[in-house]
Design a protein around this motif. Structure first.
Motif, PDB file in Angstrom:
ATOM      1  N   PHE A   6       4.090  -3.722   2.854  1.00  0.00           N
ATOM      2  CA  PHE A   6       5.422  -3.390   3.327  1.00  0.00           C
ATOM      3  C   PHE A   6       5.352  -2.275   4.371  1.00  0.00           C
ATOM      4  CE2 PHE A   6       8.979  -0.384   2.738  1.00  0.00           C
ATOM      5  CZ  PHE A   6      10.009  -1.179   3.218  1.00  0.00           C
ATOM      6  N   PHE A   7       4.600  -1.227   4.064  1.00  0.00           N
ATOM      7  CA  PHE A   7       4.464  -0.120   5.009  1.00  0.00           C
ATOM      8  C   PHE A   7       3.891  -0.615   6.336  1.00  0.00           C
ATOM      9  CE2 PHE A   7       4.288   2.623   1.129  1.00  0.00           C
ATOM     10  CZ  PHE A   7       5.375   3.410   1.442  1.00  0.00           C
ATOM     11  N   ARG A   8       2.844  -1.433   6.220  1.00  0.00           N
ATOM     12  CA  ARG A   8       2.183  -1.883   7.436  1.00  0.00           C
ATOM     13  C   ARG A   8       3.153  -2.668   8.325  1.00  0.00           C
ATOM     14  NH1 ARG A   8      -2.508  -6.065   6.665  1.00  0.00           N
ATOM     15  NH2 ARG A   8      -0.677  -7.262   6.111  1.00  0.00           N
ATOM     16  N   THR A   9       3.946  -3.528   7.692  1.00  0.00           N
ATOM     17  CA  THR A   9       4.898  -4.321   8.471  1.00  0.00           C
ATOM     18  C   THR A   9       5.954  -3.432   9.116  1.00  0.00           C
ATOM     19  OG1 THR A   9       4.565  -6.093   6.901  1.00  0.00           O
ATOM     20  CG2 THR A   9       6.466  -6.279   8.356  1.00  0.00           C
ATOM     21  N   VAL A  10       6.516  -2.532   8.326  1.00  0.00           N
ATOM     22  CA  VAL A  10       7.601  -1.700   8.848  1.00  0.00           C
ATOM     23  C   VAL A  10       7.088  -0.772   9.954  1.00  0.00           C
ATOM     24  CG1 VAL A  10       9.278   0.067   8.288  1.00  0.00           C
ATOM     25  CG2 VAL A  10       8.924  -1.850   6.742  1.00  0.00           C
ATOM     26  N   TYR A  11       5.909  -0.225   9.767  1.00  0.00           N
ATOM     27  CA  TYR A  11       5.372   0.699  10.773  1.00  0.00           C
ATOM     28  C   TYR A  11       5.217   0.032  12.129  1.00  0.00           C
ATOM     29  CZ  TYR A  11       4.171   4.055   7.102  1.00  0.00           C
ATOM     30  OH  TYR A  11       4.230   4.944   6.078  1.00  0.00           O
ATOM     31  N   PHE A  12       4.975  -1.247  12.101  1.00  0.00           N
ATOM     32  CA  PHE A  12       4.765  -1.933  13.376  1.00  0.00           C
ATOM     33  C   PHE A  12       6.082  -2.311  14.057  1.00  0.00           C
ATOM     34  CE2 PHE A  12       3.827  -5.602  16.076  1.00  0.00           C
ATOM     35  CZ  PHE A  12       2.821  -5.049  16.849  1.00  0.00           C
ATOM     36  N   LEU A  13       7.162  -2.395  13.272  1.00  0.00           N
ATOM     37  CA  LEU A  13       8.411  -2.949  13.808  1.00  0.00           C
ATOM     38  C   LEU A  13       8.944  -2.293  15.088  1.00  0.00           C
ATOM     39  CD1 LEU A  13      10.458  -3.951  10.662  1.00  0.00           C
ATOM     40  CD2 LEU A  13       9.251  -5.399  12.289  1.00  0.00           C
ATOM     41  N   PRO A  14       8.838  -0.966  15.253  1.00  0.00           N
ATOM     42  CA  PRO A  14       9.369  -0.393  16.499  1.00  0.00           C
ATOM     43  C   PRO A  14       8.784  -1.041  17.748  1.00  0.00           C
ATOM     44  CG  PRO A  14       8.866   1.358  14.963  1.00  0.00           C
ATOM     45  CD  PRO A  14       8.367   0.088  14.343  1.00  0.00           C
ATOM     46  N   TYR A  53       6.844   8.676   7.817  1.00  0.00           N
ATOM     47  CA  TYR A  53       6.735   7.759   8.951  1.00  0.00           C
ATOM     48  C   TYR A  53       7.555   6.479   8.712  1.00  0.00           C
ATOM     49  CZ  TYR A  53       5.129   5.690  13.196  1.00  0.00           C
ATOM     50  OH  TYR A  53       5.122   5.142  14.443  1.00  0.00           O
ATOM     51  N   LEU A  54       7.712   6.142   7.448  1.00  0.00           N
ATOM     52  CA  LEU A  54       8.564   4.991   7.140  1.00  0.00           C
ATOM     53  C   LEU A  54       9.983   5.242   7.657  1.00  0.00           C
ATOM     54  CD1 LEU A  54       8.711   2.273   5.516  1.00  0.00           C
ATOM     55  CD2 LEU A  54       9.703   3.616   3.683  1.00  0.00           C
ATOM     56  N   ALA A  94      10.022   4.994  11.416  1.00  0.00           N
ATOM     57  CA  ALA A  94       9.822   3.637  11.926  1.00  0.00           C
ATOM     58  C   ALA A  94      10.997   2.710  11.630  1.00  0.00           C
ATOM     59  CB  ALA A  94       8.529   3.050  11.359  1.00  0.00           C
ATOM     60  N   PRO A 119      15.136   3.039  13.861  1.00  0.00           N
ATOM     61  CA  PRO A 119      15.626   2.267  15.008  1.00  0.00           C
ATOM     62  C   PRO A 119      16.193   0.917  14.608  1.00  0.00           C
ATOM     63  CG  PRO A 119      13.441   3.103  15.459  1.00  0.00           C
ATOM     64  CD  PRO A 119      13.728   3.420  14.034  1.00  0.00           C
ATOM     65  N   TYR A 127       5.260 -11.740  13.494  1.00  0.00           N
ATOM     66  CA  TYR A 127       4.428 -10.640  13.030  1.00  0.00           C
ATOM     67  C   TYR A 127       4.140 -10.776  11.546  1.00  0.00           C
ATOM     68  CZ  TYR A 127       2.571  -6.177  11.865  1.00  0.00           C
ATOM     69  OH  TYR A 127       1.748  -5.222  11.390  1.00  0.00           O
ATOM     70  N   ASP A 145       0.403 -10.812   9.123  1.00  0.00           N
ATOM     71  CA  ASP A 145       0.213 -10.476   7.719  1.00  0.00           C
ATOM     72  C   ASP A 145      -0.565 -11.532   6.967  1.00  0.00           C
ATOM     73  OD1 ASP A 145       1.524  -8.077   7.856  1.00  0.00           O
ATOM     74  OD2 ASP A 145       2.513  -8.442   5.925  1.00  0.00           O
TER      75      ASP A 145
END
Lengths: 299, 287, 425
Positions: free
Chosen positions: A106-114, B30-31, B34, B37, B269, B274
């Protein structure tokens, strides 16, 4: 011996064949335009009338312009922020996620979203956050009684560039993804051996993970620095180089010269962006080492 | 990675607690950064224009669901989706195909000019592509591709060469050579080595490069505007601009359109990146 | 398994793609017999002229079915539009029909033979007489009219009579003393006097304030004067004061047009400057402010008073062609587009002011605020161009920076003018 040389002969055909597609596209979309831009950088051209050769006149003009000199300085600051802020942060986050804590996917996906959101929308959000009249940042400061700290973040000389660079850290996820993918190819057996030796987590990261993904980190770092050097959209959309010419970057300077129909100066700026990129990257390579083609990860 | 977790038991309790809380502080902080936005954009897409301008961080007084209906009717967004998907998928596939071939040769073979080829193609990351408007326009019109999807496909797959070369080759380099050597002894041809051995093992790199390329293609604006002109060859980014005009921007409609156009990229994505990366285990390297 | 899936996706995509290109090719073929003129247009989408332009083009295409067809290519993003036009001109492939802002920078488009010269056609059957002659002259260089004047920009000062009344101000200030007094009264009731901005590509609102005061100091020919003329400095001193003492909002440095107009619509500021194109927006989004808005010329700062800022905003242009039939087709369309009755339709439907003259009948329904615009135009002592129409693009960019420098670094108005002058080279 004969066998070996005939093999390499046979391979040579394949090597040429495998390089050709990229080679053709490179010649058409990079080499030809670069030659065009380089020639143009020695010309005076308004885009309509014929070009005329003016030697190094454009470069002389650029270095005499204080806005251009500020742009170079800002570009170097941007590049350093990428190497010293963006990549270390991306690395820390990637290393944490590589150990698969709860919810890491979940973190990995959200961190990339911007990275997926359109630049225009992101710039609008940041501009609104920083706005002194109705922005969230000043609002929060007022809430906690720190009224004296409220500012026109993007409109004051001291804070505009830091505020821009801070907003750009939202793209850390891009480099985190690269580094995280790099950690996937480290064999687990490496860690098992270290554990038997009693190494703790930090020791494992320093002695196993970092050396193994050194090449990937440098690749990510090179990309981060290159992106920071050529970025101008964030600046264009959020401060347009202001206030008082404090935040321009070379890419913005170039774009403006194109709009002002001084294509020669725009081209000269483009050439200098590439030159500055080479200088900054080689300096960084001296400090952090080079992403060598074959050497890494085979140790 | 359960093995790694066990190692923590070797560390003193105090350090363990500090390390653990530092970890969660970083992750959560950071969550927030991120995800803001996305939340902001989504909530703003339900507001009126005036609300967006003067109260950007409040909830809408009335949730304007019609913004989304407008997003589709005004811009004809749905018409452009297919074009965007075709451009992004074909350009990314083409880009990955050619860069993986070149990267394979560069990472796994010795030959003259290897260093030069690599440096030249990857140095492209330094170039501010906007400087190439005149040459690209000239090139595309001479190739008779103006206002065709192929104009964007070829341009995008070329523009992404430097990044993909960087990523794919550095992943290919990290594959242990013994694998290949044994394959060669087994009688694998050059092409088989590329297709059967290196390509599957370099998948994290390919997927990463492919994701970046797809997102670039999906979000690119200025060349899409320059190299196409009719509705039949335009992409969603141009549709989003239907909410701007010379003197007036309909932010509410634009944000709704942006939210709608983001769905495919987020989906790509989540699914491509994933699933494919998660499907890999580090053990695969052991062969 | 997974590879098969990917391959399958690829095949489907390629199939869909080839089908779609075939389809596009078929469309092109059918159109080959008639003359097709492409027009990358900004008057589409949300633009107030979009609907009426579409009607006018459709009518033209119906009237000339089988012979001429104008194809509108929507390009609503204005910065992107300018980038595209500039690039296509540099590649020597201008679109058949397009629009641009005529300025000292874009005047260079007239050189060479990229653009079609309309001067001969304007002399035929009185076509040229239908245009405002001042605008037509401004679009003619060296005897060649390589673009046709079309839309006029006109930007009086807008003020909110509600807020003025609440602050105890009964009429718009006529002198600077009255103006500063009014500002104090407004601040006393918690209203910020003016909207200002240094952001965007041209510092829009503040550029217009500056131009208004420049007109008051320098008169109708101020843009012909040298930079060392006192008027430039004197007007800058007023702008500097407008940026200080709470005379504008705290976010003015760096603000863009959305912020600047947002403050006016939100009744945070009492004075603001913009053109008639903004009427639709304010009517929809802030109806109370719309009803309270009146228009005025700037207060008398120098020797001149009662002038307004008005300029030629958009010119119509076409690619030069040696094919007489194509040329005739372009001229036919341009005559259709600029005919007085179509100009009237555009003006009534979109609130635009045009360089084409037409008569308004009693039955024509005008928006009340638009009627005030026309009245303000009729009452103006003289018009001066705004900065963007009179100065190279580089100077206009520098304006926001010079304003920021003057305010934040406390530079003198003289230094402000020097910054603008330096940007001209």
């Amino acid at each position: 011996m004969r066998n070996l040389s005939s093999k390499s002969n046979r391979n040579r055909k394949w090597i040429v064949l495998f390089l050709t597609p990229v080679g053709v596209l490179f010649v058409a979309f990079f080499l030809y335009p670069i030659v065009f831009v380089t020639i143009l950088s020695f010309m005076e051209w308004n885009g309509i009338e014929p070009m005329s050769f003016i030697g190094i006149g454009n470069f002389r003009y650029l270095f005499a312009d204080s806005v251009f000199r500020t742009s170079i300085q800002n570009n170097v600051i941007w590049a350093l922020s990428a190497a010293l802020l963006q990549i270390p942060l991306a690395l820390v986050i990637a290393l944490i996620l590589a150990r698969e804590p709860r919810g890491w996917r979940f973190f990995r996906t959200v961190y990339f979203l911007p990275n997926v959101i359109s630049l225009v929308a992101l710039a609008m959000m940041w501009t609104a956050l920083y706005n002194p009249e109705f922005g969230l940042i000043n609002h929060l400061l007022e809430r906690v009684g720190a009224d004296h700290m409220t500012r026109n973040w993007l409109g004051e000389i001291e804070t505009a560039l830091p505020a821009l660079i801070f907003s750009y850290q939202i793209y850390i996820g891009y480099f985190m993804v690269i580094i995280l993918a790099g950690t996937l190819s480290i064999p687990k057996s490496f860690y098992e051996a270290a554990m038997i030796d009693g190494a703790n987590v930090f020791q494992q990261e320093v002695h196993i993970t970092l050396p193994a993904i050194r090449g990937i980190i440098i690749t990510a770092g090179t990309l981060a620095v290159a992106f920071a050097l050529r970025q101008f959209e964030t600046t264009f959309l959020m401060t347009a180089g202001g206030p008082a010419n404090r935040t321009p970057v070379m890419g913005l300077y170039m774009y403006r010269r194109m709009a002002g129909l001084t294509y020669g100066r725009a081209a000269a700026t483009g050439v200098l962006i590439i030159v500055l990129g080479i200088v900054v990257l080689s300096a960084l390579q001296r400090v952090f080492g080079k992403a060598d083609a074959v050497e890494d990860a085979r140790q | 990675m359960p093995v790694a977790r066990d190692a923590l038991t070797e560390t003193p309790l105090a350090i363990r607690i500090v390390a653990r809380s530092a970890k969660w502080v970083i992750l959560v902080l950071y969550l927030v950064i991120a995800i803001t936005p996305l939340l902001w954009l989504t909530v703003s897409a339900f507001k009126t224009n005036l609300e967006i301008e003067i109260a950007p961080f409040s909830l809408p007084a009335v949730w304007q669901f019609r913004n989304f209906a407008n997003a589709i009717t005004i811009s004809g967004l749905h018409q452009f989706f297919l074009n965007s998907i075709i451009v992004a998928v074909v350009a990314t596939t083409l880009n990955l195909l050619v860069t993986s071939m070149a990267s394979f040769v560069i990472a796994r073979e010795e030959f003259a000019l290897r260093e030069l080829f690599f440096t030249a193609t990857t140095a492209g990351v330094l170039i501010p592509i906007i400087a190439f408007m005149v040459p690209y326009y000239t090139l595309i019109t001479h190739l008779h591709l103006f206002d065709r999807l192929w104009a964007l496909i070829i341009t995008y797959s070329a523009i992404n060469i430097p990044i993909s070369m960087f990523l794919v080759s550095s992943f290919m380099k990290s594959i242990p050579r013994e694998l290949e050597d044994s394959a060669e002894i087994d009688g694998c041809s050059f092409v088989q080595r590329y297709w059967r051995i290196i390509l599957p093992l370099a998948r994290p790199g390919l997927v990463t490069a492919g994701t970046f390329s797809f997102i670039y293609c999906w979000n690119e604006f200025i060349y899409a505007l320059l190299l196409t002109s009719s509705r039949s060859a335009r992409t969603v980014q141009l549709a989003i601009r239907f909410f701007t005009s010379q003197f007036r921007t309909d932010y509410a409609g634009m944000f709704a359109a942006i939210v709608l156009t983001m769905i495919p990229t987020v989906a790509v994505y989540i699914f491509l990146h994933d699933k494919i990366i998660s499907g890999l285990t580090a053990g695969a390297v052991k062969g | 398994m997974r590879r098969n899936l990917l391959l399958g996706l690829l095949v489907v995509a390629l199939l869909a793609f080839s089908v779609s290109t075939l389809f596009a090719g078929a469309q092109r073929e059918a159109a080959e017999r008639e003359i097709v003129l492409t027009w990358p247009s900004i008057w589409v989408g949300q633009d107030s002229k979009a609907d009426v332009m579409e009607e006018i083009v459709n009518e033209f295409n119906q009237q000339h079915a089988g012979r001429i067809r104008v194809v509108v290519e929507p390009q609503p993003d204005y910065d992107g539009y300018e980038d595209t036009i500039r690039t296509r001109l540099a590649a020597r492939r201008p679109p058949d029909i397009f629009t641009f802002k005529l300025s000292p920078t874009t005047a260079v488009y007239y050189s060479g033979d990229l653009l079609m010269d309309f001067s001969a056609d304007l002399g035929r059957d009185g076509w040229g007489d239908t245009f405002n002659q001042g605008n037509l002259n401004a679009s003619t260089m060296g005897g060649a009219t390589k673009s046709l004047p079309y839309e006029i920009g006109f930007t009086p000062i807008w003020y909110n009579t509600e807020l003025f009344a609440r602050a105890g101000i009964d009429r718009f200030p006529q002198t600077m003393d009255e103006f500063w007094e009014a500002c104090e009264k407004l601040k006393a009731i918690g209203v910020v006097p003016t909207s200002q901005m240094t952001g965007g590509t041209n510092s829009w609102t503040s550029m217009l304030w500056y131009t208004h005061f420049l007109g008051s100091y320098g008169g109708p020919d101020v843009w012909e004067r040298a930079w060392d003329d006192r008027a430039f400095e004197q007007a800058a001193a007023i702008i500097k004061r407008l940026y200080s003492d709470g005379n504008t909002t705290r976010d003015a440095i760096g603000a863009d047009a959305g912020v600047s107009s947002g403050h006016y619509m939100n009744e945070r500021t009492a004075m603001f400057i913009n053109g008639a194109w903004f009427i639709g927006r304010i009517r929809d989004d802030a109806p109370d402010v719309y009803r309270a808005t009146e228009l005025a010329p700037a207060p008398k700062a120098g020797n001149y008073h009662g002038h307004q800022v008005g300029w030629l905003h958009t010119n119509l242009a076409a690619a030069h062609t040696d094919d007489p039939a194509r040329r005739e087709a372009v001229v036919t369309f341009m005559r259709h587009l600029t005919s007085p009755e179509n100009a009237k339709r555009v003006s009534l439907a979109a609130g635009s002011l045009l360089a084409v003259e037409f008569e308004l009948g009693p039955q024509d329904q005008l928006d009340p605020l638009q009627a005030k615009f026309i009245e303000a135009g009729n009452q103006a002592e003289f018009l001066i161009d705004h900065m963007e129409a009179s100065m190279p693009v580089d100077v206009v960019y520098e304006l926001g920076q010079a304003l920021g420098s003057m305010v934040l670094e406390d530079r003198s108005p003289r230094e402000f003018v020097q910054m603008l002058q330096a940007a001209e080279n």
